[in-house]
Design a protein around this motif. Structure first.
Motif, PDB file in Angstrom:
ATOM      1  N   ALA A 440       0.833  -1.215   0.000  1.00  0.00           N
ATOM      2  CA  ALA A 440       0.000   0.000   0.000  1.00  0.00           C
ATOM      3  C   ALA A 440       0.859   1.253   0.000  1.00  0.00           C
ATOM      4  N   ALA A 441       1.953   1.231   0.788  1.00  0.00           N
ATOM      5  CA  ALA A 441       2.860   2.388   0.815  1.00  0.00           C
ATOM      6  C   ALA A 441       3.548   2.568  -0.532  1.00  0.00           C
ATOM      7  N   ARG A 442       3.955   1.474  -1.160  1.00  0.00           N
ATOM      8  CA  ARG A 442       4.588   1.559  -2.485  1.00  0.00           C
ATOM      9  C   ARG A 442       3.604   2.118  -3.517  1.00  0.00           C
ATOM     10  N   TRP A 446       4.094   5.283  -5.953  1.00  0.00           N
ATOM     11  CA  TRP A 446       3.975   5.206  -7.410  1.00  0.00           C
ATOM     12  C   TRP A 446       3.015   6.268  -7.936  1.00  0.00           C
ATOM     13  N   GLU A 447       1.922   6.488  -7.228  1.00  0.00           N
ATOM     14  CA  GLU A 447       0.963   7.519  -7.653  1.00  0.00           C
ATOM     15  C   GLU A 447       1.593   8.898  -7.592  1.00  0.00           C
ATOM     16  N   PHE A 455       9.864   4.571  -8.520  1.00  0.00           N
ATOM     17  CA  PHE A 455       8.808   3.838  -7.827  1.00  0.00           C
ATOM     18  C   PHE A 455       8.993   3.765  -6.318  1.00  0.00           C
ATOM     19  N   SER A 456      10.031   4.406  -5.768  1.00  0.00           N
ATOM     20  CA  SER A 456      10.213   4.370  -4.320  1.00  0.00           C
ATOM     21  C   SER A 456      10.821   5.682  -3.835  1.00  0.00           C
ATOM     22  N   THR A 502       8.558   7.928   3.881  1.00  0.00           N
ATOM     23  CA  THR A 502       8.134   6.530   3.862  1.00  0.00           C
ATOM     24  C   THR A 502       7.301   6.184   5.093  1.00  0.00           C
ATOM     25  N   ILE A 503       7.719   6.665   6.262  1.00  0.00           N
ATOM     26  CA  ILE A 503       6.960   6.397   7.484  1.00  0.00           C
ATOM     27  C   ILE A 503       5.571   7.019   7.386  1.00  0.00           C
ATOM     28  N   ALA A 504       5.493   8.215   6.827  1.00  0.00           N
ATOM     29  CA  ALA A 504       4.193   8.851   6.619  1.00  0.00           C
ATOM     30  C   ALA A 504       3.342   8.050   5.634  1.00  0.00           C
ATOM     31  N   ASP A 505       3.959   7.503   4.586  1.00  0.00           N
ATOM     32  CA  ASP A 505       3.215   6.677   3.631  1.00  0.00           C
ATOM     33  C   ASP A 505       2.668   5.419   4.284  1.00  0.00           C
ATOM     34  N   LEU A 506       3.450   4.816   5.175  1.00  0.00           N
ATOM     35  CA  LEU A 506       2.962   3.637   5.894  1.00  0.00           C
ATOM     36  C   LEU A 506       1.784   3.989   6.801  1.00  0.00           C
TER      37      LEU A 506
END
Length: 532
Positions: A440-442, A446-447, A455-456, A502-506
């Motif tokens: 879900a974070a990836r 990507w969006e 992609f990361s 990344t932590i925020a995306d998680l």
């Protein structure tokens, strides 16, 4: 492979030498250059003169020796040639050719020059295969990138060893013929016994879950959280801990929480493994992300790639996957320092006299090390006393240069697991559950970044960081205070923001909050200074 049927078919007059001298023919073979295929024009001239067989066009030893294999394979296939002066030119002549896969196009080109094969049927046809002395077609490396290149250049069909047919069929849009012997190719080209194109065989299209699962890891909640963040953002990670703490066990489970390969990524990885000759026997598309774990005695060339004609090394074999370096300080210092370029640029450029090639190297680096030579520095709860002097500890940790450590986003301590944690009955969280959050974070990344071709979060440059890392007021204040107090470098600043993103995306947040930055700083705090 001589048979009575083959001998009678050829002696019946279907393959007769035309009564001309100085006949020229052209076939097309393939080799590899870096991770791409390269089409080779195989020009063959047979003329009257003293019997000879010369190959020109910068052939390597394996190609020079092909004249003996070709001549013997033709004879043992039941085809008799008159002794003439034969010259084979491999174009482009300025590039070294080192593939025994040129045996088949050289043999067919020779037969076309003798008038035994219609040269017009060789147009838009690529051939690749090593010949045995009996005339059998043996598998070769790099069939997938050769077929990709053939399709891009408008070729309509390829002849490859039957073992490599599945690999070639991955391309699509081009006819693939899997052959077992040279005689089969000749009989197809003369119309005596046409071959049928190979058909793709259905293979397993879903990911096969690894036996290594995070559900088997008791305790180590901070380390598992750090590995989840590393997987979600593609971040490099260094684990420092005493022997037996579980560093290697944790690292080997990272692949189990990474998202599956996309079709494009799978083709890239399969091309690399085709060139390296590491594809499985079925030659199908690789669906699992690579996990490479070279021994600490690995040389610089083995790690980064190279050779007179450069070949991919471990950093390229780990492309779109994980490169695990256990006992990091035990690696040769020069070997470690060459990792700087691929860690920063996600590619490696190798320059040699004859060629300069660029190999892809986008991987997650997972490194593990002990805190000191004996391994027990700081292990007050384990009952072991460190026997190392401060000078020995400094010497041990200084094997890792500051610039190399600066390129590692996450740096964590892995403590010894207590008896209570080992014997707890409550099952730990499974890799499948963690992978759902990582995927879900990836997807959010990507969006946000897909339009830029990445992609990361780990792949973001400074400009993208400024555009996508929106900090709350509290997060800005915390980062400012940490930057001033801990003397972070400019690179560290960018990497802290990447990990925070990344932590925020998680967490599913569009804005980076104070707790996100705080966790990212905690995962970075031991890098700037020394690992102790």
């Amino acid at each position: 492979m001589r048979t009575e049927a083959a001998g009678s078919a050829i002696s019946a007059g279907r393959l007769k030498r035309k009564g001309v001298h100085g006949v020229f023919a052209r076939t097309y073979g393939g080799t590899t250059l870096g991770v791409d295929g390269l089409i080779i024009d195989v020009e063959v001239d047979a003329s009257a003169g003293l019997p000879a067989f010369d190959i020109v066009g910068l052939p390597d030893t394996a190609v020079k020796e092909s004249k003996e294999r070709v001549r013997t394979a033709i004879r043992n296939s039941g085809i008799v040639l008159r002794q003439e002066k034969v010259t084979v030119n491999l174009a482009p002549a300025g590039i070294h050719k080192d593939s025994p896969g040129l045996d088949l196009p050289i043999a067919v080109g020779l037969l076309a020059a003798y008038g035994m094969v219609d040269a017009k049927k060789l147009e838009k046809t690529l051939m690749a295969g090593e010949l045995s002395l009996e005339g059998e077609c043996r598998p070769v490396r790099g069939v997938l990138p050769m077929t990709v290149q053939a399709k891009e250049q408008g070729f309509e069909r390829v002849f490859v060893p039957a073992v490599n047919a599945t690999e070639a069929l991955l391309v699509g849009g081009i006819q693939v013929y899997g052959v077992h012997t040279l005689l089969e190719v000749v009989q197809d080209l003369t119309g005596e016994k046409p071959l049928q194109p190979a058909k793709a065989v259905a293979t397993a299209g879903k990911r096969q879950d690894s036996l290594d699962d995070f559900a088997d890891v008791q305790g180590q909640f901070a380390a598992k959280r750090a590995l989840e963040i590393a997987a979600a953002g593609g971040h490099n990670i260094l684990m420092v801990g005493v022997p037996g703490a579980g560093k290697t066990m944790l690292a080997r489970r990272l692949n189990s929480i990474l998202p599956g390969l996309t079709r494009e990524e799978a083709l890239e990885v399969t091309k690399i493994y085709s060139i390296a000759g590491l594809l499985p026997p079925d030659g199908g598309l690789l669906l699992q992300r690579p996990f490479r774990s070279p021994h600490h005695t690995a040389s610089m060339v083995a790690m980064i790639g190279g050779g007179r004609i450069p070949r991919p090394g471990e950093v390229t074999l780990a492309h779109h996957g994980v490169l695990f370096l256990d006992e990091l300080p035990e690696f040769n210092k020069t070997t470690l320092e060459v990792l700087r370029q691929p860690l920063e640029d996600r590619k490696v450029t190798i320059s040699r006299v004859h060629a300069t090639l660029t190999f892809p190297a986008s991987f997650i680096l997972v490194a593990a090390m002990n805190p000191c030579p004996c391994g027990y520095h700081g292990d007050a709860s384990g009952g072991h006393t460190c026997a190392c002097t401060p000078a020995e500890i400094r010497r041990y940790t200084r094997k890792l240069s500051g610039p190399l450590l600066d390129r590692i986003d996450i740096h964590i301590r892995v403590p010894r697991v207590s008896y209570q944690e080992l014997t707890v009955k409550r099952p730990a969280e499974s890799s499948a559950a963690i992978r759902e959050r990582v995927t879900a974070a990836r997807q959010r990344q990507w969006e946000r970044l897909g339009a830029c071709g990445i992609f990361s979060n780990a792949q973001m440059n400074h400009r993208l960081i400024q555009q996508t890392c929106s900090l709350s007021h509290g997060a800005q204040k915390l980062l400012e205070a940490a930057f001033s107090r801990m003397k972070f470098s400019a690179r560290s600043y960018d990497r802290i923001l990447k990990v925070s993103r990344t932590i925020a995306d998680l967490s599913g947040q569009t804005e980076i909050w104070e707790e996100h930055v705080g966790e990212a700083i905690q995962l970075r705090s031991n890098i700037d200074g020394n690992v102790d």
